[in-house]
Design a protein around this motif. Structure first.
Motif, PDB file in Angstrom:
ATOM      1  N   SER A  74      -4.749  -3.070   0.105  1.00  0.00           N
ATOM      2  CA  SER A  74      -4.810  -2.971   1.569  1.00  0.00           C
ATOM      3  C   SER A  74      -4.387  -4.280   2.232  1.00  0.00           C
ATOM      4  CB  SER A  74      -6.238  -2.605   1.997  1.00  0.00           C
ATOM      5  OG  SER A  74      -6.386  -2.674   3.396  1.00  0.00           O
ATOM      6  N   LYS A  77      -0.588  -4.845   2.190  1.00  0.00           N
ATOM      7  CA  LYS A  77       0.084  -4.059   3.229  1.00  0.00           C
ATOM      8  C   LYS A  77       0.009  -4.770   4.575  1.00  0.00           C
ATOM      9  CE  LYS A  77      -0.635   0.510   1.128  1.00  0.00           C
ATOM     10  NZ  LYS A  77      -1.315   1.822   1.254  1.00  0.00           N
ATOM     11  N   GLN A  78      -1.159  -5.328   4.892  1.00  0.00           N
ATOM     12  CA  GLN A  78      -1.314  -6.037   6.156  1.00  0.00           C
ATOM     13  C   GLN A  78      -0.453  -7.299   6.191  1.00  0.00           C
ATOM     14  OE1 GLN A  78      -5.489  -6.401   7.634  1.00  0.00           O
ATOM     15  NE2 GLN A  78      -6.026  -5.113   5.878  1.00  0.00           N
ATOM     16  N   ALA A  83       0.598  -9.880   9.161  1.00  0.00           N
ATOM     17  CA  ALA A  83      -0.714 -10.485   9.408  1.00  0.00           C
ATOM     18  C   ALA A  83      -0.926 -11.708   8.519  1.00  0.00           C
ATOM     19  CB  ALA A  83      -1.819  -9.462   9.152  1.00  0.00           C
TER      20      ALA A  83
END
Length: 282
Positions: A74, A77-78, A83
């Motif tokens: 996760s 992906k960010q 990010a």
């Protein structure tokens, strides 16, 4: 191999936090955590206490042993979406006996930049003030909880001249020291670093039999978190004529210190002993 020519994704920051004394939190670490979009923390409750103290208002998500694989995917992906993410552990430098390996590995594989923000580390803090040789050391994390496995792990330290370093909890410290005594003898020199950087920071440097007696006499010495430092084995070859012959040859082409290191590695002797022998024959 990472390609740094075009960095379009976010950055993963691996941020060290204090191991007890909040004054050890670096300004760079504070600035970094103020910069990131989200913080992945081993325990969000502990993280929020630290962040609140330094007025850092950021979202935290749990990242620990039980969800590391899923969360790493996760977080990647960010990061790929742009990010910036900071990773912190409960105390000290992340990945050093703490979660974080999988996210860093995944970032390397995905060509995402990883930046370490150095700071406190209990292992290095203990070694720096232990007064034992630190040219070579082995870190073994926590020793096994069960007696037989723990004694087997302790026995391996008898085979090496390197210093061995372990973490131990207040609940098992006495059993651990008793096993060291049983396996390596009551005269085995051990350094215990307790409650590092905190108010009751204590170093005890003595044969393990004496340390057990000190703890029996003073229950306060059983409290807190411990780093155990075991001196390496002194059983090794002597600096004999073979060593000296090679040393004489090498010092014609390089400094004595470098030559002593090669001789020590070749014959399994202490580098310091070889160096001192070299000074005597100069």
């Amino acid at each position: 191999m990472q390609d740094h020519t075009a960095q379009t994704s976010g950055i993963l920051y691996v941020v060290a936090t204090p191991i007890g004394n909040l004054a050890d939190f670096t300004q760079r670490a504070i600035d970094t955590l103020n910069l990131v979009d989200v913080i992945a923390a081993e325990d969000t409750r502990n993280a929020y206490k630290l962040l609140q103290h330094f007025s850092i208002d950021k979202k935290c998500i749990a990242y620990h042993d039980h969800n590391e694989t899923q969360q790493a995917q996760s977080l990647v992906k960010q990061l790929l979406a742009g990010a910036n993410i900071g990773v912190i552990s409960d105390a000290g430098t992340p990945l050093i006996n703490d979660p974080g390996y999988r996210i860093v590995k995944a970032c390397r594989e995905a060509n995402i930049k990883v930046v370490p923000i150095p700071g406190a580390c209990a292992i290095i803090t203990a070694l720096s003030a232990a007064g034992v040789a630190t040219d070579q050391f082995f870190f073994g994390g926590f020793l096994p909880a069960k007696k037989q496995a723990r004694q087997a792990a302790i026995a391996t330290t008898a085979q090496t001249t390197a210093t061995s370093v372990f973490y131990e909890s207040t609940h098992r410290i006495v059993a651990c020291l008793q096993d060291i005594q049983a396996v390596l003898g009551a005269d085995k020199h051990v350094v215990i670093a307790r409650e590092l950087t905190k108010t009751f920071e204590t170093f005890i440097s003595a044969p393990v039999g004496e340390i057990l007696q000190i703890m029996a006499d003073d229950a306060n010495q059983l409290k807190g978190e411990f780093v155990l430092v075991l001196e390496g084995s002194s059983a090794q070859a002597e600096v004999d004529e073979k060593c000296l012959k090679l040393l004489r040859s090498l010092v014609e082409y390089m400094p004595l210190k470098a030559a002593a290191g090669i001789v020590a590695d070749t014959f399994g002797v202490k580098k310091k002993a070889v160096y001192e022998a070299g000074l005597a024959i100069k």
